[in-house]
Design an enzyme around this catalytic site. Structure first.
Site, short mmCIF file in Angstrom:
data_model
loop_
_atom_site.label_atom_id
_atom_site.label_comp_id
_atom_site.label_asym_id
_atom_site.label_seq_id
_atom_site.Cartn_x
_atom_site.Cartn_y
_atom_site.Cartn_z
N ASP A 128 80.67 -7.31 -7.01
CA ASP A 128 79.56 -8.25 -7.15
C ASP A 128 79.90 -9.25 -8.24
OD1 ASP A 128 76.41 -7.96 -6.11
OD2 ASP A 128 76.67 -9.21 -7.89
N ASP B 235 83.98 -13.80 -8.98
CA ASP B 235 83.68 -14.69 -7.87
C ASP B 235 84.66 -14.41 -6.74
OD1 ASP B 235 83.31 -16.76 -6.08
OD2 ASP B 235 83.13 -18.31 -7.61
N ASN C 71 79.88 -8.37 2.63
CA ASN C 71 78.43 -8.55 2.68
C ASN C 71 77.93 -9.66 1.78
OD1 ASN C 71 75.48 -7.52 2.99
ND2 ASN C 71 75.88 -7.43 0.78
N TYR D 280 74.72 -23.08 6.01
CA TYR D 280 74.63 -21.62 6.22
C TYR D 280 74.93 -21.27 7.68
CZ TYR D 280 72.73 -16.86 5.88
OH TYR D 280 72.57 -15.50 5.90
N LYS E 144 78.04 -18.85 8.97
CA LYS E 144 77.86 -17.58 9.67
C LYS E 144 78.45 -17.62 11.08
CE LYS E 144 75.88 -15.33 6.33
NZ LYS E 144 76.53 -14.17 5.71
#
Length: 252
Positions: free
Chosen positions: A37, A63, A90, A156, A160
């Site tokens: 993370d 990052d 994720n 976005y 995706k």
């Protein structure tokens, strides 16, 4: 889920939301989990949760759109747990629901970098280790926005759709090497990610007419259950699939 006990698993975005829920579920199945993370405190908190329940985990922070960080995350799994069996890409960020004519260079580049380039960098770093073992599972968190054009803004949605393409490419290229690549496509999910959008903007005004089809908002653990299933031996013959976890939104 079969085949996960003793396995080495990386979960990115593991400090919160779907990633945290997935990390906890993998640990419950006996997997050794690298919680990756950008937020060090969040990653360490999830590691502490896992260890308090008798599991094994290690934090890796930075990052993930930086190749050096992606390489270090993979090296952490390999060096700490003796290899790499599962990669869960994720981590992701939302856009501001902006239509293409209104997207800034900064928003486009950051969303694509985090949502698409980072999973590619991690996948590229992970594959040699999976190929050496002759097996591996990659699970990507795509989105309803990877299946349709009416679920998010231009940046976005493009990121995706790109992640769906990456998933399918990896599935085809490496299926004969024992490596599976699948994705989930979450619908509306209760996480800590906030959407900042100008309701008067063209994108939000258009998209608001489609959001009535979202249906029930899912919990992060419902998405995590699908991720763990796709990574497990129970899904041994599932490859190249994009699984909507959306209460039927994609069927509307």
């Amino acid at each position: 889920m079969s085949g996960l006990a003793g396995s080495s698993v990386i979960v990115t975005g593991g400090g919160s939301g779907i990633g945290r829920a997935a990390a906890l579920r993998f640990a419950e199945q006996g997997a050794n989990v690298v919680v990756a993370d950008i937020n060090t405190d969040a990653a360490n908190a999830v590691v502490a949760e896992i260890e308090a329940s008798g599991g094994t985990a290690k934090a890796a922070t930075g990052d993930l759109s930086d190749q050096a960080v992606a390489d270090e995350v993979v090296a952490t799994a390999v060096n700490t747990f003796g290899g790499l069996d599962v990669l869960v890409n994720n981590a992701g960020i939302m856009d501001t629901m902006t239509a293409a004519a209104d997207v800034s260079d900064a928003e486009w580049e950051r969303v694509i970098r985090v949502n698409l380039t980072a999973p590619f960098l991690l996948t590229r770093a992970a594959l040699p280790h999976m190929l050496a073992k002759g097996k591996g599972a990659i699970v990507n968190t795509a989105s309803e926005a990877g299946l349709r054009g009416s679920a998010a803004g231009a940046a976005y949605t493009a990121s995706k759709h790109g992640l769906v393409g990456l998933t399918r490419s990896v599935a085809v290229m490496y299926r004969d090497s024992g490596i599976r690549a699948n994705a989930i496509a979450p619908g509306g999910t209760r996480t800590g990610i906030a959407v900042t959008a100008d309701p008067a903007g063209h994108g939000p005004r258009v998209l608001s007419g489609y959001m009535q089809n979202v249906g029930r908002i899912s919990e992060a653990d419902e998405q995590a259950a699908a991720i763990v299933f796709l990574a497990s031996d129970a899904a041994a013959n599932i490859n190249g699939v994009v699984l909507p976890v959306d209460n039927g939104w994609s069927a509307v």
